[in-house]
Design a protein around this motif. Structure first.
Motif, PDB file in Angstrom:
ATOM      1  N   TRP A 179     -53.503  28.234 -18.960  1.00 40.83           N
ATOM      2  CA  TRP A 179     -54.126  29.008 -17.897  1.00 40.83           C
ATOM      3  C   TRP A 179     -54.461  28.146 -16.682  1.00 40.83           C
ATOM      4  CZ3 TRP A 179     -58.030  32.697 -20.827  1.00 40.83           C
ATOM      5  CH2 TRP A 179     -57.336  33.851 -21.219  1.00 40.83           C
ATOM      6  N   LEU A 180     -54.694  26.863 -16.927  1.00 41.35           N
ATOM      7  CA  LEU A 180     -55.007  25.940 -15.835  1.00 41.35           C
ATOM      8  C   LEU A 180     -53.714  25.227 -15.424  1.00 41.35           C
ATOM      9  CD1 LEU A 180     -57.209  24.758 -14.035  1.00 41.35           C
ATOM     10  CD2 LEU A 180     -57.648  23.038 -15.801  1.00 41.35           C
ATOM     11  N   SER A 181     -52.748  26.008 -14.951  1.00 44.79           N
ATOM     12  CA  SER A 181     -51.428  25.467 -14.617  1.00 44.79           C
ATOM     13  C   SER A 181     -51.098  25.599 -13.136  1.00 44.79           C
ATOM     14  CB  SER A 181     -50.351  26.183 -15.440  1.00 44.79           C
ATOM     15  OG  SER A 181     -50.407  27.587 -15.214  1.00 44.79           O
ATOM     16  N   MET A 182     -51.998  26.199 -12.385  1.00 42.83           N
ATOM     17  CA  MET A 182     -51.824  26.332 -10.933  1.00 42.83           C
ATOM     18  C   MET A 182     -53.089  25.785 -10.280  1.00 42.83           C
ATOM     19  SD  MET A 182     -50.401  30.219 -11.101  1.00 42.83           S
ATOM     20  CE  MET A 182     -49.077  30.634 -12.254  1.00 42.83           C
ATOM     21  N   ASN A 183     -53.313  24.508 -10.522  1.00 36.27           N
ATOM     22  CA  ASN A 183     -54.612  23.905 -10.259  1.00 36.27           C
ATOM     23  C   ASN A 183     -55.057  24.022  -8.812  1.00 36.27           C
ATOM     24  OD1 ASN A 183     -52.990  22.577 -12.455  1.00 36.27           O
ATOM     25  ND2 ASN A 183     -55.011  21.765 -12.961  1.00 36.27           N
ATOM     26  N   TYR A 184     -54.161  23.730  -7.891  1.00 35.59           N
ATOM     27  CA  TYR A 184     -54.549  23.737  -6.476  1.00 35.59           C
ATOM     28  C   TYR A 184     -54.795  25.161  -5.976  1.00 35.59           C
ATOM     29  CZ  TYR A 184     -53.553  18.795  -6.375  1.00 35.59           C
ATOM     30  OH  TYR A 184     -53.592  17.451  -6.629  1.00 35.59           O
ATOM     31  N   PHE A 185     -54.042  26.122  -6.501  1.00 38.39           N
ATOM     32  CA  PHE A 185     -54.301  27.513  -6.145  1.00 38.39           C
ATOM     33  C   PHE A 185     -55.679  27.939  -6.655  1.00 38.39           C
ATOM     34  CE2 PHE A 185     -54.344  31.967  -7.497  1.00 38.39           C
ATOM     35  CZ  PHE A 185     -54.125  32.600  -6.281  1.00 38.39           C
ATOM     36  N   ILE A 186     -56.011  27.568  -7.876  1.00 36.65           N
ATOM     37  CA  ILE A 186     -57.320  27.916  -8.431  1.00 36.65           C
ATOM     38  C   ILE A 186     -58.434  27.259  -7.610  1.00 36.65           C
ATOM     39  CG2 ILE A 186     -58.832  27.630 -10.444  1.00 36.65           C
ATOM     40  CD1 ILE A 186     -56.354  27.969 -12.199  1.00 36.65           C
ATOM     41  N   LEU A 187     -58.197  26.038  -7.150  1.00 38.18           N
ATOM     42  CA  LEU A 187     -59.191  25.364  -6.317  1.00 38.18           C
ATOM     43  C   LEU A 187     -59.375  26.114  -4.994  1.00 38.18           C
ATOM     44  CD1 LEU A 187     -61.055  22.901  -6.046  1.00 38.18           C
ATOM     45  CD2 LEU A 187     -59.135  21.694  -4.963  1.00 38.18           C
ATOM     46  N   ILE A 188     -58.280  26.604  -4.417  1.00 42.29           N
ATOM     47  CA  ILE A 188     -58.373  27.389  -3.181  1.00 42.29           C
ATOM     48  C   ILE A 188     -59.155  28.677  -3.425  1.00 42.29           C
ATOM     49  CG2 ILE A 188     -57.041  28.719  -1.499  1.00 42.29           C
ATOM     50  CD1 ILE A 188     -54.831  26.606  -1.779  1.00 42.29           C
ATOM     51  N   ALA A 204     -41.208  23.217   0.910  1.00 37.67           N
ATOM     52  CA  ALA A 204     -40.869  23.024  -0.501  1.00 37.67           C
ATOM     53  C   ALA A 204     -41.970  22.259  -1.232  1.00 37.67           C
ATOM     54  CB  ALA A 204     -39.538  22.287  -0.624  1.00 37.67           C
ATOM     55  N   THR A 205     -42.572  21.296  -0.552  1.00 37.00           N
ATOM     56  CA  THR A 205     -43.634  20.501  -1.174  1.00 37.00           C
ATOM     57  C   THR A 205     -44.882  21.345  -1.428  1.00 37.00           C
ATOM     58  OG1 THR A 205     -42.814  18.497  -0.091  1.00 37.00           O
ATOM     59  CG2 THR A 205     -45.078  18.456  -0.904  1.00 37.00           C
ATOM     60  N   VAL A 206     -45.268  22.156  -0.457  1.00 40.28           N
ATOM     61  CA  VAL A 206     -46.433  23.032  -0.631  1.00 40.28           C
ATOM     62  C   VAL A 206     -46.172  24.020  -1.770  1.00 40.28           C
ATOM     63  CG1 VAL A 206     -47.885  24.780   0.451  1.00 40.28           C
ATOM     64  CG2 VAL A 206     -47.168  22.783   1.751  1.00 40.28           C
ATOM     65  N   ALA A 207     -44.952  24.551  -1.849  1.00 36.78           N
ATOM     66  CA  ALA A 207     -44.607  25.477  -2.931  1.00 36.78           C
ATOM     67  C   ALA A 207     -44.792  24.814  -4.287  1.00 36.78           C
ATOM     68  CB  ALA A 207     -43.164  25.970  -2.768  1.00 36.78           C
ATOM     69  N   CYS A 208     -44.365  23.563  -4.394  1.00 34.74           N
ATOM     70  CA  CYS A 208     -44.460  22.847  -5.672  1.00 34.74           C
ATOM     71  C   CYS A 208     -45.895  22.452  -5.998  1.00 34.74           C
ATOM     72  CB  CYS A 208     -43.562  21.611  -5.628  1.00 34.74           C
ATOM     73  SG  CYS A 208     -43.137  20.950  -7.257  1.00 34.74           S
ATOM     74  N   ILE A 209     -46.708  22.196  -4.984  1.00 33.49           N
ATOM     75  CA  ILE A 209     -48.112  21.866  -5.226  1.00 33.49           C
ATOM     76  C   ILE A 209     -48.875  23.091  -5.722  1.00 33.49           C
ATOM     77  CG2 ILE A 209     -50.276  21.277  -4.055  1.00 33.49           C
ATOM     78  CD1 ILE A 209     -48.703  19.266  -2.383  1.00 33.49           C
ATOM     79  N   LEU A 210     -48.563  24.248  -5.150  1.00 35.22           N
ATOM     80  CA  LEU A 210     -49.263  25.472  -5.542  1.00 35.22           C
ATOM     81  C   LEU A 210     -48.774  26.028  -6.869  1.00 35.22           C
ATOM     82  CD1 LEU A 210     -49.561  27.322  -2.115  1.00 35.22           C
ATOM     83  CD2 LEU A 210     -51.337  26.078  -3.361  1.00 35.22           C
ATOM     84  N   HIS A 211     -47.551  25.699  -7.260  1.00 37.31           N
ATOM     85  CA  HIS A 211     -47.015  26.152  -8.550  1.00 37.31           C
ATOM     86  C   HIS A 211     -45.994  25.116  -9.018  1.00 37.31           C
ATOM     87  CE1 HIS A 211     -45.431  28.473 -11.788  1.00 37.31           C
ATOM     88  NE2 HIS A 211     -46.002  29.603 -11.403  1.00 37.31           N
ATOM     89  N   PRO A 212     -46.184  24.504 -10.196  1.00 40.50           N
ATOM     90  CA  PRO A 212     -45.246  23.468 -10.661  1.00 40.50           C
ATOM     91  C   PRO A 212     -43.802  23.942 -10.749  1.00 40.50           C
ATOM     92  CG  PRO A 212     -47.237  23.476 -12.007  1.00 40.50           C
ATOM     93  CD  PRO A 212     -47.325  24.681 -11.117  1.00 40.50           C
ATOM     94  N   VAL A 213     -43.588  25.246 -10.952  1.00 41.26           N
ATOM     95  CA  VAL A 213     -42.224  25.771 -11.014  1.00 41.26           C
ATOM     96  C   VAL A 213     -41.522  25.603  -9.669  1.00 41.26           C
ATOM     97  CG1 VAL A 213     -40.871  27.891 -11.426  1.00 41.26           C
ATOM     98  CG2 VAL A 213     -42.799  27.356 -12.882  1.00 41.26           C
ATOM     99  N   GLY A 214     -42.273  25.293  -8.628  1.00 39.94           N
ATOM    100  CA  GLY A 214     -41.674  25.026  -7.328  1.00 39.94           C
ATOM    101  C   GLY A 214     -40.688  23.876  -7.352  1.00 39.94           C
ATOM    102  N   ILE A 215     -40.658  23.103  -8.442  1.00 31.83           N
ATOM    103  CA  ILE A 215     -39.673  22.024  -8.545  1.00 31.83           C
ATOM    104  C   ILE A 215     -38.267  22.590  -8.547  1.00 31.83           C
ATOM    105  CG2 ILE A 215     -39.580  21.937 -11.065  1.00 31.83           C
ATOM    106  CD1 ILE A 215     -39.652  18.929  -8.638  1.00 31.83           C
TER     107      ILE A 215
END
Length: 278
Positions: A53-62, A161-172
């Motif tokens: 559940w804690l897999s979108m850490n930066y989004f949760i912080l926002i 692309a970098t922001v996408a990957c920071i907000l969701h690891p699948v962005g890789i």
């Protein structure tokens, strides 16, 4: 022209209305519970632990920051993903214009506006909608770079692309997609007779931009990576990279049974029409 712009506005309003209507009085459920739980944790905890559940850490912080600034009401928490979901409609039109006519691009936007899957997950308080929107932005910026390679356009593409990957690891996977597109661009320009020296210079610029983005990802995920590895080792579901996962992906986007055949037929006809018009 003015008529096409009006149609785009109406399509976007329709898509926004569907998403807002769906969100009205909708209880948070599923993975959203994880977002609500971990929003209670400290920023240091959120940025140093990883789990299902804690897999979108930066989004949760926002989301935690938004709740602290404006309250934890449902419309506050869904504002960011809901806005991103609505933005996917005009973004899809802009992306489609790289491949097809204005009419077909508007059809693509209409399908995005009314797609049940996108409507359902649009207001979900996870970073799904943001990932979709930023993936579209990255693709649009890539094709602008492909049309006229400049350092600024390469940096913009890498930043999205970098922001996408920071907000969701699948962005890789967005990064992997851009890598394939850069290779395809190289081949297309070689076949068009472009200077190899010039092509290498442009690709090097894009590579440097993504190298800086990669450094940002290393910094963003350095503390999270041990938890990511531990969580991945326990994962037993079919991975998205498995061939067995493809039927699940198809049914999620195109429905099942006879309806799936109908939507698949529309996809085939749309692809054929786009090729013919181009």
């Amino acid at each position: 022209d003015a008529t096409e712009r009006l149609v785009l506005v109406l399509i976007t309003v329709l898509g926004a209305t569907l998403r807002v209507w769906y969100q009205h009085d909708r209880p948070f459920q599923g993975d959203e519970v994880g977002t609500l739980l971990y929003m209670r944790r400290s920023p240091d905890y959120i940025l140093s632990n990883f789990g299902p559940w804690l897999s979108m850490n930066y989004f949760i912080l926002i989301e935690k920051g938004l709740a602290r600034a404006f309250g934890s009401g449902p419309w506050v928490l869904t504002a960011l993903p809901l806005l991103a979901s609505v933005c996917t409609i005009p973004l899809m039109v802009v992306l489609a214009l790289n491949f097809c006519s204005h009419r077909s691009a508007l059809i693509a936007g209409a399908l995005t506006a009314m797609n049940a899957y996108l409507v359902e997950f649009g207001p979900v308080i996870r970073s799904y909608s943001l990932l979709v929107a930023l993936t579209l932005v990255t693709a649009i910026l890539f094709f602008r770079w492909h049309a006229r390679p400049t350092g600024g356009r390469a940096v913009a593409c890498a930043a999205a692309a970098t922001v996408a990957c920071i907000l969701h690891p699948v962005g890789i996977y967005v990064w992997a997609g851009i890598g394939l597109l850069v290779a395809a661009s190289w081949v297309a320009r070689v076949r068009a007779g472009s200077s190899t020296k010039r092509i290498l210079a442009d690709v090097r610029t894009m590579g440097l931009a993504f190298l800086v983005g990669g450094a940002a990802l290393v910094l963003a995920y350095a503390r999270l990576y041990p938890g990511m590895s531990a969580t991945n080792a326990k994962w037993t579901d079919r991975p998205p990279t498995s061939i067995d996962y493809l039927p699940h992906v198809f049914s999620s986007h195109f429905a099942e049974g006879l309806l799936g055949l109908v939507t698949g037929l529309f996809l085939a006809l749309g692809t054929w029409t786009a090729i013919q018009e181009k």
